[in-house]
Scaffold this motif. Structure first.
Motif, PDB file in Angstrom:
ATOM      1  N   SER A   1       0.834  -1.205   0.000  1.00  0.00           N
ATOM      2  CA  SER A   1       0.000   0.000   0.000  1.00  0.00           C
ATOM      3  C   SER A   1       0.866   1.252   0.000  1.00  0.00           C
ATOM      4  CB  SER A   1      -0.883   0.026   1.251  1.00  0.00           C
ATOM      5  OG  SER A   1      -1.911  -0.919   1.151  1.00  0.00           O
ATOM      6  N   GLY A   2       0.290   2.320  -0.523  1.00  0.00           N
ATOM      7  CA  GLY A   2       1.011   3.591  -0.509  1.00  0.00           C
ATOM      8  C   GLY A   2       0.458   4.483  -1.596  1.00  0.00           C
ATOM      9  N   ASP A   3       0.932   5.725  -1.637  1.00  0.00           N
ATOM     10  CA  ASP A   3       0.427   6.597  -2.697  1.00  0.00           C
ATOM     11  C   ASP A   3       1.073   6.185  -4.019  1.00  0.00           C
ATOM     12  OD1 ASP A   3       2.928   8.067  -1.553  1.00  0.00           O
ATOM     13  OD2 ASP A   3       2.580   8.929  -3.556  1.00  0.00           O
ATOM     14  N   PRO A   4       0.326   6.315  -5.124  1.00  0.00           N
ATOM     15  CA  PRO A   4       0.811   5.807  -6.407  1.00  0.00           C
ATOM     16  C   PRO A   4       2.216   6.283  -6.778  1.00  0.00           C
ATOM     17  CG  PRO A   4      -1.490   6.414  -6.606  1.00  0.00           C
ATOM     18  CD  PRO A   4      -1.049   6.857  -5.229  1.00  0.00           C
ATOM     19  N   HIS A   5       2.467   7.565  -6.627  1.00  0.00           N
ATOM     20  CA  HIS A   5       3.774   8.064  -7.075  1.00  0.00           C
ATOM     21  C   HIS A   5       4.889   7.613  -6.143  1.00  0.00           C
ATOM     22  CE1 HIS A   5       2.211  10.242 -10.506  1.00  0.00           C
ATOM     23  NE2 HIS A   5       1.144  10.465  -9.756  1.00  0.00           N
ATOM     24  N   GLY A   6       4.561   7.508  -4.857  1.00  0.00           N
ATOM     25  CA  GLY A   6       5.534   6.976  -3.903  1.00  0.00           C
ATOM     26  C   GLY A   6       5.875   5.530  -4.233  1.00  0.00           C
ATOM     27  N   LEU A   7       4.862   4.770  -4.619  1.00  0.00           N
ATOM     28  CA  LEU A   7       5.089   3.367  -4.976  1.00  0.00           C
ATOM     29  C   LEU A   7       5.954   3.239  -6.224  1.00  0.00           C
ATOM     30  CD1 LEU A   7       1.533   1.874  -4.361  1.00  0.00           C
ATOM     31  CD2 LEU A   7       3.647   1.064  -3.294  1.00  0.00           C
ATOM     32  N   LEU A   8       5.648   4.052  -7.240  1.00  0.00           N
ATOM     33  CA  LEU A   8       6.441   3.987  -8.477  1.00  0.00           C
ATOM     34  C   LEU A   8       7.912   4.294  -8.160  1.00  0.00           C
ATOM     35  CD1 LEU A   8       3.951   5.759 -10.947  1.00  0.00           C
ATOM     36  CD2 LEU A   8       4.550   3.324 -10.911  1.00  0.00           C
ATOM     37  N   GLN A   9       8.102   5.262  -7.261  1.00  0.00           N
ATOM     38  CA  GLN A   9       9.453   5.641  -6.834  1.00  0.00           C
ATOM     39  C   GLN A   9      10.133   4.465  -6.131  1.00  0.00           C
ATOM     40  OE1 GLN A   9      10.068   9.078  -7.427  1.00  0.00           O
ATOM     41  NE2 GLN A   9      12.230   8.591  -7.160  1.00  0.00           N
ATOM     42  N   LYS A  10       9.426   3.912  -5.118  1.00  0.00           N
ATOM     43  CA  LYS A  10      10.016   2.854  -4.286  1.00  0.00           C
ATOM     44  C   LYS A  10      10.327   1.597  -5.094  1.00  0.00           C
ATOM     45  CE  LYS A  10       9.377   0.166  -0.088  1.00  0.00           C
ATOM     46  NZ  LYS A  10       8.700   0.044   1.201  1.00  0.00           N
ATOM     47  N   TYR A  11       9.457   1.304  -6.074  1.00  0.00           N
ATOM     48  CA  TYR A  11       9.644   0.060  -6.833  1.00  0.00           C
ATOM     49  C   TYR A  11      10.351   0.282  -8.176  1.00  0.00           C
ATOM     50  CZ  TYR A  11       7.292  -2.318  -3.147  1.00  0.00           C
ATOM     51  OH  TYR A  11       7.005  -2.845  -1.912  1.00  0.00           O
ATOM     52  N   GLY A  12      10.945   1.453  -8.311  1.00  0.00           N
ATOM     53  CA  GLY A  12      11.865   1.659  -9.430  1.00  0.00           C
ATOM     54  C   GLY A  12      11.234   1.851 -10.787  1.00  0.00           C
ATOM     55  N   LEU A  13      10.006   2.355 -10.811  1.00  0.00           N
ATOM     56  CA  LEU A  13       9.366   2.615 -12.113  1.00  0.00           C
ATOM     57  C   LEU A  13       9.359   4.125 -12.359  1.00  0.00           C
ATOM     58  CD1 LEU A  13       6.402   0.064 -11.941  1.00  0.00           C
ATOM     59  CD2 LEU A  13       8.650  -0.245 -12.984  1.00  0.00           C
ATOM     60  N   THR A  14      10.547   4.672 -12.580  1.00  0.00           N
ATOM     61  CA  THR A  14      10.695   6.121 -12.702  1.00  0.00           C
ATOM     62  C   THR A  14      11.560   6.472 -13.913  1.00  0.00           C
ATOM     63  OG1 THR A  14      12.704   6.034 -11.378  1.00  0.00           O
ATOM     64  CG2 THR A  14      10.647   6.419 -10.182  1.00  0.00           C
ATOM     65  N   ALA A  15      11.521   7.754 -14.257  1.00  0.00           N
ATOM     66  CA  ALA A  15      12.373   8.230 -15.350  1.00  0.00           C
ATOM     67  C   ALA A  15      13.849   8.006 -14.998  1.00  0.00           C
ATOM     68  CB  ALA A  15      12.101   9.703 -15.624  1.00  0.00           C
ATOM     69  N   GLU A  16      14.184   8.191 -13.713  1.00  0.00           N
ATOM     70  CA  GLU A  16      15.577   7.996 -13.287  1.00  0.00           C
ATOM     71  C   GLU A  16      16.009   6.548 -13.524  1.00  0.00           C
ATOM     72  OE1 GLU A  16      13.183   9.463 -11.202  1.00  0.00           O
ATOM     73  OE2 GLU A  16      13.853  11.417 -11.937  1.00  0.00           O
ATOM     74  N   ALA A  17      15.078   5.611 -13.224  1.00  0.00           N
ATOM     75  CA  ALA A  17      15.405   4.199 -13.420  1.00  0.00           C
ATOM     76  C   ALA A  17      15.593   3.884 -14.898  1.00  0.00           C
ATOM     77  CB  ALA A  17      14.287   3.324 -12.828  1.00  0.00           C
ATOM     78  N   VAL A  18      14.791   4.531 -15.735  1.00  0.00           N
ATOM     79  CA  VAL A  18      14.931   4.298 -17.182  1.00  0.00           C
ATOM     80  C   VAL A  18      16.254   4.887 -17.670  1.00  0.00           C
ATOM     81  CG1 VAL A  18      13.920   4.766 -19.456  1.00  0.00           C
ATOM     82  CG2 VAL A  18      12.418   4.219 -17.519  1.00  0.00           C
ATOM     83  N   VAL A  19      16.584   6.093 -17.174  1.00  0.00           N
ATOM     84  CA  VAL A  19      17.863   6.711 -17.555  1.00  0.00           C
ATOM     85  C   VAL A  19      19.033   5.813 -17.134  1.00  0.00           C
ATOM     86  CG1 VAL A  19      19.436   8.640 -17.055  1.00  0.00           C
ATOM     87  CG2 VAL A  19      17.012   9.092 -17.558  1.00  0.00           C
ATOM     88  N   ALA A  20      18.948   5.280 -15.910  1.00  0.00           N
ATOM     89  CA  ALA A  20      20.017   4.406 -15.420  1.00  0.00           C
ATOM     90  C   ALA A  20      20.141   3.163 -16.299  1.00  0.00           C
ATOM     91  CB  ALA A  20      19.738   4.011 -13.960  1.00  0.00           C
ATOM     92  N   ALA A  21      18.984   2.621 -16.730  1.00  0.00           N
ATOM     93  CA  ALA A  21      19.017   1.428 -17.586  1.00  0.00           C
ATOM     94  C   ALA A  21      19.641   1.753 -18.940  1.00  0.00           C
ATOM     95  CB  ALA A  21      17.600   0.883 -17.762  1.00  0.00           C
ATOM     96  N   VAL A  22      19.344   2.957 -19.442  1.00  0.00           N
ATOM     97  CA  VAL A  22      19.935   3.380 -20.721  1.00  0.00           C
ATOM     98  C   VAL A  22      21.455   3.507 -20.570  1.00  0.00           C
ATOM     99  CG1 VAL A  22      20.143   5.337 -22.308  1.00  0.00           C
ATOM    100  CG2 VAL A  22      17.863   4.492 -21.655  1.00  0.00           C
ATOM    101  N   GLU A  23      21.864   4.112 -19.469  1.00  0.00           N
ATOM    102  CA  GLU A  23      23.317   4.271 -19.248  1.00  0.00           C
ATOM    103  C   GLU A  23      24.000   2.913 -19.167  1.00  0.00           C
ATOM    104  OE1 GLU A  23      23.213   6.848 -15.858  1.00  0.00           O
ATOM    105  OE2 GLU A  23      23.037   8.672 -17.101  1.00  0.00           O
ATOM    106  N   LYS A  24      23.327   1.997 -18.486  1.00  0.00           N
ATOM    107  CA  LYS A  24      23.901   0.663 -18.329  1.00  0.00           C
ATOM    108  C   LYS A  24      23.996  -0.059 -19.681  1.00  0.00           C
ATOM    109  CE  LYS A  24      23.485  -3.387 -15.351  1.00  0.00           C
ATOM    110  NZ  LYS A  24      22.538  -4.205 -14.613  1.00  0.00           N
ATOM    111  N   VAL A  25      22.928   0.023 -20.446  1.00  0.00           N
ATOM    112  CA  VAL A  25      22.929  -0.718 -21.710  1.00  0.00           C
ATOM    113  C   VAL A  25      23.926  -0.100 -22.689  1.00  0.00           C
ATOM    114  CG1 VAL A  25      21.128   0.445 -23.098  1.00  0.00           C
ATOM    115  CG2 VAL A  25      21.345  -2.045 -23.186  1.00  0.00           C
ATOM    116  N   ARG A  26      24.160   1.199 -22.551  1.00  0.00           N
ATOM    117  CA  ARG A  26      25.123   1.866 -23.432  1.00  0.00           C
ATOM    118  C   ARG A  26      26.558   1.595 -23.019  1.00  0.00           C
ATOM    119  NH1 ARG A  26      24.456   6.148 -26.690  1.00  0.00           N
ATOM    120  NH2 ARG A  26      25.830   7.511 -25.479  1.00  0.00           N
ATOM    121  N   SER A  27      26.719   1.165 -21.752  1.00  0.00           N
ATOM    122  CA  SER A  27      28.079   0.897 -21.267  1.00  0.00           C
ATOM    123  C   SER A  27      28.521  -0.524 -21.622  1.00  0.00           C
ATOM    124  CB  SER A  27      28.134   1.091 -19.747  1.00  0.00           C
ATOM    125  OG  SER A  27      27.466   0.014 -19.112  1.00  0.00           O
ATOM    126  N   ARG A  28      27.580  -1.331 -22.118  1.00  0.00           N
ATOM    127  CA  ARG A  28      27.906  -2.734 -22.378  1.00  0.00           C
ATOM    128  C   ARG A  28      28.522  -2.928 -23.760  1.00  0.00           C
ATOM    129  NH1 ARG A  28      22.558  -5.930 -20.954  1.00  0.00           N
ATOM    130  NH2 ARG A  28      23.648  -7.523 -22.148  1.00  0.00           N
TER     131      ARG A  28
END
Lengths: 279, 319
Positions: free
Chosen positions: B292-319
């Motif tokens: 339970s929690g507020d929707p945006h707090g949950l997206l943050q806590k469970y890694g469904l954010t723009a920051e997480a997508v940016v991090a994934a892009v950085e990671k995939v570009r480093s491979r």
């Protein structure tokens, strides 16, 4: 849409015998299947197809005006193939391909391959819900088509059946008849020992259905029950059809010591005896 | 941070609201359209239709198994039933009924799951459909659609009714940014490139499309040009769009509000592995239930954010 076929009582009894013979022949040829579960239901299925109840259309089996018969206890499909063969839909050679690779006469009904099957069943408990859907659609379209759904007594253990029973009453579906083929057995034993749901009739009654208990292997009783059900105009109707699993060839099954005889075909030798008994 | 703000998008309606309104608006055009509800029509928004067409809306109570079976029967008799509930109750509770009474016989039933993902918020994990896409995709013949915004949900609702055969449409509960306009094209099985780019491709669906556009805006500020593809149809998957992305950008990130197993990421990875293997990264819920929690707090806590997508892009570009 043609009128429903209406044979005399004696002709119906002969048709029932012919259907029983076909059930034995096709399941023995297949080497697997559920002949005993099919045999208990023969009088009801015969009365529906040949006793003036199901209006159907050979030229267009999915004619919207047709009456429907949904076999929820799909493992008993040999009784349906046999009845359709008797009604001229399929040849003996066709239904003798039962359960063989490439045959549309599958182990359980497959409506995608046979346009005479009203439903694909085999996962128990689902047919009555489909029947509710048909009945609602027919009412919306102003059709006087009637939908019959046959279930097994073991199948009544599925919770979905009771959800559908409540829903049919909510919409007062007088164009829907549920038939419980109460043959007393299920896969591993007597239904009263496996999961005893106690009397069905009082339960249907409590849900607001018109309910009858009939002797389901008596053609006279079945015809009378179906007539009474059709006369009801304000609510769904239930027929608890008390039958015997393997009815018609019980003297042949008795010596085997297995009166359930669930999910196994008769050996060639037993089948010969059974066919002679039904001659 | 509001979803879509970084990408310059304005917050619009929730997909479930767009779905309910679209259904009502299509009621006259599709006279065989009926709805079957499990007593949550005011949540899934089918009540908007049912109120406008009372004889065509059926509420069968809290009984999802029967609800799906009734829809199967209605479809067999020529109706176009739209059966809806919370995504998890529809797909998980009534899975066998969908399999037997809809998918196997190929019935023209439209399954609509609202309250998908963790962004439903405070009601908690029991109500969150995070495995629904996997369950729907596991049944042969079902089309699976996850629209990203209100307009594409409206277009998807029409496409779903025009399609003959079973369809699963997944809708979210919360408001999402407007990505499309009324004249946008929506075709089942045809992905939409919502931002072009050559350095990397982010393939997303549902609310992760807006979030991925936010990520693309942040990446642009770093000089990385990300392509963002709205893969609204998971089944049948648009293989051509995936092959093109792999070929032209050489790196793929898949973002979805779903478990890793059986979701968009699995499907895209299967295509990439078979056709044009390139490095991939995934943004999703992994293998866990939320809370339970507020929707945006949950997206943050469970890694469904723009920051997480940016991090994934950085990671995939480093491979």
């Amino acid at each position: 849409m043609a009128d429903a076929t209406k044979l005399s009582l004696n002709e119906l009894k002969d048709a029932a015998k012919a259907i029983r013979r076909l059930i034995i022949q096709i399941t023995t040829e297949a080497g697997s299947g559920h002949p005993s579960s099919s045999l208990s239901a023969v009088e009801v299925v015969t009365a529906l197809y040949f006793g003036g109840y199901l209006r159907h259309n050979k030229a267009n089996p999915r004619d919207p005006k047709r009456d429907r018969f949904i076999l929820s206890k799909g493992h008993a499909v040999p009784v349906l193939y046999a009845a359709l063969c008797q009604a001229g839909y399929y040849s003996f050679e066709q239904i003798m391909t039962l359960r063989k690779l490439g045959s549309p006469f599958e182990g359980h009904p497959n409506m995608k391959r046979l346009d005479t099957m009203e439903a694909s069943t085999g996962s128990l408990g689902q047919g009555l819900s489909l029947g509710v859907g048909h009945a609602l659609a027919c009412r919306l379209d102003g059709l006087d088509a009637h939908t019959y759904v046959m279930m097994g007594d073991g199948e009544m253990g599925e919770g979905q059946v009771w959800e559908a029973i409540a829903t049919a009453e909510k919409y007062k579906l007088s164009n829907l008849t549920a038939i419980v083929d109460q043959n007393g057995y299920q896969q591993t034993g007597a239904t009263k020992d496996v999961l005893d749901l106690k009397p069905f009739a009082s339960k249907f009654d409590a849900f607001g259905w018109h309910t009858q208990v009939i002797e389901g292997n008596s053609m006279e009783a079945v015809l009378e029950g179906l007539a009474k059900a059709r006369a009801v105009t304000d609510r769904p109707t239930a027929i608890v059809s008390q039958t015997k699993k393997g009815f018609g060839i019980l003297p042949i099954l008795e010596p085997t010591g297995d009166l359930n005889y669930h999910g196994k075909p008769l050996s060639k030798e037993l089948a010969e005896k059974a066919l002679a008994h039904l001659a | 941070m509001t979803i879509g703000a970084a990408a310059g998008l304005k917050l619009g309606k929730a997909c479930r609201d767009a779905f309910g309104t679209a259904l009502k608006d299509l009621g006259d055009e599709f006279p065989n359209l009926v709805t079957v509800d499990g007593d949550v029509g005011n949540s899934t928004r089918t009540e908007v239709f049912a109120k406008a067409f009372p004889s065509r809306g059926f509420n069968v109570g809290i009984a999802e198994s029967n609800m799906v079976g009734v829809a199967g029967g209605l479809a067999a008799a020529g109706k176009i039933p739209v059966v809806s509930s919370f995504a998890v109750f529809l797909l998980a509770n009534a899975y066998d009924q969908i399999r037997m009474s809809v998918a196997y016989p190929g019935m023209n039933v439209k399954l609509v799951g609202s309250h998908a993902g963790i962004s439903i918020g405070e009601d908690g994990a029991s109500q969150m459909g995070i495995e629904d896409v996997a369950l729907a995709c596991s049944m042969p013949g079902i089309v699976v659609v996850v629209p990203a915004d209100a307009t594409s949900t409206r277009l998807a609702t029409r496409a779903m009714l025009e399609h003959v055969g079973p369809v699963y449409l997944r809708c979210g509960r919360i408001e999402v940014p407007d990505i499309y306009t009324a004249d946008s094209e929506f075709k089942i099985g045809k992905a939409n490139t919502v931002r072009d780019g050559k350095d990397v491709t982010i393939i997303a669906n549902g609310l992760m499309v807006g979030i991925s556009l936010d990520a693309a805006a942040a990446l642009a500020a770093q000089g990385v040009n990300a392509r963002v593809i709205d893969m609204h149809t998971i089944k049948p998957i648009d293989e051509a769009a995936i092959i093109k992305a792999a070929t032209e950008t050489g790196r793929i990130v898949v973002a979805e509000e779903h478990l890793m197993a059986g979701g968009l990421g699995s499907v895209v990875a299967g295509v990439v592995a078979r056709t044009k293997p390139v490095p991939m990264e995934f943004v999703n819920l992994g293998d866990r239930y939320a809370e339970s929690g507020d929707p945006h707090g949950l997206l943050q806590k469970y890694g469904l954010t723009a920051e997480a997508v940016v991090a994934a892009v950085e990671k995939v570009r480093s491979r």
